[in-house]
Write a protein that holds these residues in place. Structure first.
Motif, PDB file in Angstrom:
ATOM      1  N   VAL A 144      23.491  58.011  82.746  1.00  0.00           N
ATOM      2  CA  VAL A 144      24.399  57.878  81.610  1.00  0.00           C
ATOM      3  C   VAL A 144      24.750  56.409  81.427  1.00  0.00           C
ATOM      4  O   VAL A 144      25.135  55.741  82.388  1.00  0.00           O
ATOM      5  N   VAL A 145      24.615  55.931  80.196  1.00  0.00           N
ATOM      6  CA  VAL A 145      25.036  54.570  79.882  1.00  0.00           C
ATOM      7  C   VAL A 145      26.557  54.583  79.806  1.00  0.00           C
ATOM      8  O   VAL A 145      27.141  55.329  79.019  1.00  0.00           O
ATOM      9  N   GLN A 146      27.184  53.766  80.642  1.00  0.00           N
ATOM     10  CA  GLN A 146      28.645  53.692  80.665  1.00  0.00           C
ATOM     11  C   GLN A 146      29.138  52.840  79.507  1.00  0.00           C
ATOM     12  O   GLN A 146      28.484  51.866  79.124  1.00  0.00           O
ATOM     13  N   PRO A 147      30.300  53.176  78.951  1.00  0.00           N
ATOM     14  CA  PRO A 147      30.854  52.328  77.895  1.00  0.00           C
ATOM     15  C   PRO A 147      31.270  50.968  78.462  1.00  0.00           C
ATOM     16  O   PRO A 147      31.537  50.835  79.657  1.00  0.00           O
ATOM     17  N   GLU A 148      31.322  49.971  77.604  1.00  0.00           N
ATOM     18  CA  GLU A 148      31.749  48.644  78.043  1.00  0.00           C
ATOM     19  C   GLU A 148      33.193  48.718  78.526  1.00  0.00           C
ATOM     20  O   GLU A 148      34.040  49.337  77.894  1.00  0.00           O
ATOM     21  N   ASP A 149      33.438  48.116  79.670  1.00  0.00           N
ATOM     22  CA  ASP A 149      34.773  48.104  80.258  1.00  0.00           C
ATOM     23  C   ASP A 149      34.927  46.793  81.015  1.00  0.00           C
ATOM     24  O   ASP A 149      34.281  46.581  82.046  1.00  0.00           O
ATOM     25  N   ASP A 150      35.782  45.915  80.502  1.00  0.00           N
ATOM     26  CA  ASP A 150      35.950  44.600  81.110  1.00  0.00           C
ATOM     27  C   ASP A 150      36.518  44.671  82.524  1.00  0.00           C
ATOM     28  O   ASP A 150      36.433  43.703  83.274  1.00  0.00           O
ATOM     29  N   TYR A 151      37.105  45.784  82.900  1.00  0.00           N
ATOM     30  CA  TYR A 151      37.743  45.900  84.207  1.00  0.00           C
ATOM     31  C   TYR A 151      36.901  46.661  85.229  1.00  0.00           C
ATOM     32  O   TYR A 151      37.243  46.713  86.396  1.00  0.00           O
ATOM     33  N   ALA A 152      35.797  47.242  84.793  1.00  0.00           N
ATOM     34  CA  ALA A 152      34.941  47.998  85.711  1.00  0.00           C
ATOM     35  C   ALA A 152      34.208  47.046  86.655  1.00  0.00           C
ATOM     36  O   ALA A 152      33.810  45.949  86.255  1.00  0.00           O
ATOM     37  N   GLU A 153      34.042  47.479  87.896  1.00  0.00           N
ATOM     38  CA  GLU A 153      33.323  46.673  88.881  1.00  0.00           C
ATOM     39  C   GLU A 153      31.833  46.978  88.908  1.00  0.00           C
ATOM     40  O   GLU A 153      31.072  46.318  89.597  1.00  0.00           O
ATOM     41  N   GLY A 154      31.398  47.984  88.201  1.00  0.00           N
ATOM     42  CA  GLY A 154      29.987  48.348  88.151  1.00  0.00           C
ATOM     43  C   GLY A 154      29.726  49.177  86.911  1.00  0.00           C
ATOM     44  O   GLY A 154      30.583  49.321  86.039  1.00  0.00           O
ATOM     45  N   GLY A 155      28.510  49.720  86.837  1.00  0.00           N
ATOM     46  CA  GLY A 155      28.185  50.611  85.730  1.00  0.00           C
ATOM     47  C   GLY A 155      27.655  49.935  84.488  1.00  0.00           C
ATOM     48  O   GLY A 155      27.596  50.560  83.431  1.00  0.00           O
ATOM     49  N   ARG A 156      27.252  48.680  84.592  1.00  0.00           N
ATOM     50  CA  ARG A 156      26.748  47.968  83.415  1.00  0.00           C
ATOM     51  C   ARG A 156      25.232  47.875  83.363  1.00  0.00           C
ATOM     52  O   ARG A 156      24.667  47.363  82.416  1.00  0.00           O
ATOM     53  N   GLY A 157      24.550  48.345  84.385  1.00  0.00           N
ATOM     54  CA  GLY A 157      23.115  48.148  84.498  1.00  0.00           C
ATOM     55  C   GLY A 157      22.301  48.735  83.361  1.00  0.00           C
ATOM     56  O   GLY A 157      21.455  48.056  82.779  1.00  0.00           O
ATOM     57  N   LEU A 158      22.533  50.006  83.045  1.00  0.00           N
ATOM     58  CA  LEU A 158      21.758  50.629  81.967  1.00  0.00           C
ATOM     59  C   LEU A 158      22.109  50.027  80.611  1.00  0.00           C
ATOM     60  O   LEU A 158      21.235  49.881  79.748  1.00  0.00           O
ATOM     61  N   LEU A 159      23.358  49.659  80.414  1.00  0.00           N
ATOM     62  CA  LEU A 159      23.767  49.020  79.166  1.00  0.00           C
ATOM     63  C   LEU A 159      23.038  47.692  78.994  1.00  0.00           C
ATOM     64  O   LEU A 159      22.499  47.396  77.926  1.00  0.00           O
ATOM     65  N   MET A 160      22.994  46.899  80.056  1.00  0.00           N
ATOM     66  CA  MET A 160      22.285  45.623  80.016  1.00  0.00           C
ATOM     67  C   MET A 160      20.794  45.849  79.762  1.00  0.00           C
ATOM     68  O   MET A 160      20.182  45.194  78.915  1.00  0.00           O
ATOM     69  N   MET A 161      20.201  46.812  80.508  1.00  0.00           N
ATOM     70  CA  MET A 161      18.784  47.088  80.355  1.00  0.00           C
ATOM     71  C   MET A 161      18.455  47.507  78.929  1.00  0.00           C
ATOM     72  O   MET A 161      17.480  47.041  78.327  1.00  0.00           O
ATOM     73  N   ALA A 162      19.291  48.362  78.349  1.00  0.00           N
ATOM     74  CA  ALA A 162      19.043  48.865  76.999  1.00  0.00           C
ATOM     75  C   ALA A 162      18.990  47.730  75.973  1.00  0.00           C
ATOM     76  O   ALA A 162      18.273  47.818  74.980  1.00  0.00           O
ATOM     77  N   ARG A 163      19.714  46.670  76.232  1.00  0.00           N
ATOM     78  CA  ARG A 163      19.732  45.536  75.303  1.00  0.00           C
ATOM     79  C   ARG A 163      18.553  44.588  75.492  1.00  0.00           C
ATOM     80  O   ARG A 163      18.268  43.771  74.628  1.00  0.00           O
ATOM     81  N   LEU A 164      17.879  44.698  76.626  1.00  0.00           N
ATOM     82  CA  LEU A 164      16.776  43.785  76.921  1.00  0.00           C
ATOM     83  C   LEU A 164      15.397  44.343  76.585  1.00  0.00           C
ATOM     84  O   LEU A 164      14.461  43.579  76.415  1.00  0.00           O
ATOM     85  N   VAL A 165      15.258  45.656  76.522  1.00  0.00           N
ATOM     86  CA  VAL A 165      13.940  46.261  76.338  1.00  0.00           C
ATOM     87  C   VAL A 165      13.717  46.678  74.885  1.00  0.00           C
ATOM     88  O   VAL A 165      14.662  46.784  74.109  1.00  0.00           O
ATOM     89  N   HIS A 166      12.457  46.915  74.554  1.00  0.00           N
ATOM     90  CA  HIS A 166      12.103  47.384  73.214  1.00  0.00           C
ATOM     91  C   HIS A 166      12.724  48.756  72.968  1.00  0.00           C
ATOM     92  O   HIS A 166      13.351  48.991  71.945  1.00  0.00           O
ATOM     93  N   ASP A 167      12.521  49.679  73.894  1.00  0.00           N
ATOM     94  CA  ASP A 167      13.199  50.973  73.889  1.00  0.00           C
ATOM     95  C   ASP A 167      13.065  51.598  75.269  1.00  0.00           C
ATOM     96  O   ASP A 167      12.331  51.102  76.117  1.00  0.00           O
ATOM     97  N   TRP A 168      13.820  52.665  75.501  1.00  0.00           N
ATOM     98  CA  TRP A 168      13.783  53.332  76.792  1.00  0.00           C
ATOM     99  C   TRP A 168      14.236  54.772  76.594  1.00  0.00           C
ATOM    100  O   TRP A 168      14.758  55.139  75.549  1.00  0.00           O
ATOM    101  N   GLY A 169      13.992  55.584  77.597  1.00  0.00           N
ATOM    102  CA  GLY A 169      14.403  56.972  77.496  1.00  0.00           C
ATOM    103  C   GLY A 169      14.236  57.704  78.816  1.00  0.00           C
ATOM    104  O   GLY A 169      13.879  57.107  79.838  1.00  0.00           O
ATOM    105  N   ILE A 170      14.495  58.980  78.740  1.00  0.00           N
ATOM    106  CA  ILE A 170      14.438  59.855  79.913  1.00  0.00           C
ATOM    107  C   ILE A 170      13.568  61.042  79.556  1.00  0.00           C
ATOM    108  O   ILE A 170      13.705  61.619  78.474  1.00  0.00           O
TER     109      ILE A 170
END
Length: 132
Positions: A90-116
């Motif tokens: 699950v792509v986590q929503p942006e949260d400035d206070y979270a200590e983790g959970g940004r990996g898929l969000l970052m990846m989604a912005r870097l690739v052409h597309d992705w899925g499961i």
């Protein structure tokens, strides 16, 4: 008829779920990208690290299988990571206070597309298509 050159076939990488798995996956990706003639593997290394890390942290059992191959019709390279869990990432929503959970969000912005791709047999494949 024009001659067709196919990319060299490579065996998939089979990993034990451990903290060593992401590093092994990065080395595999770097070697595979070199075999395919790709000059820059930065995004690919980030993607494979995120997907393999998610597999070993959230699944933790069985094997993790990594495949990397060129897409025939487009200038893209596909990275696939299989694990035996049917739980979907699950792509986590942006949260400035979270200590983790940004990996898929970052990846989604870097690739052409992705899925499961859930599998009938067992597990799932999380894939990403990166521009070469």
């Amino acid at each position: 008829m024009p001659e067709c050159t196919l990319a060299p076939e490579a065996a998939p990488l089979v990993l034990e779920p451990s903290d060593e798995a992401p590093g092994k996956a990065r080395r595999y990706l770097t070697d595979r990208f070199r075999d395919l003639g790709h000059a820059d593997d930065f995004v690919g290394r980030l993607v494979v690290t995120e997907l393999v890390t998610n597999s070993y942290r959230h699944v933790g059992t069985g094997h993790i299988i990594v495949r990397i191959f060129p897409e025939v019709r487009e200038a893209l390279t596909v990275i696939e990571v299989w694990d035996q869990s049917s739980a979907l990432p699950v792509v986590q929503p942006e949260d400035d206070y979270a200590e983790g959970g940004r990996g898929l969000l970052m990846m989604a912005r870097l690739v052409h597309d992705w899925g499961i791709r859930p599998l009938n047999e067992e597990g799932k494949i999380v894939w990403a298509r990166c521009v070469r």
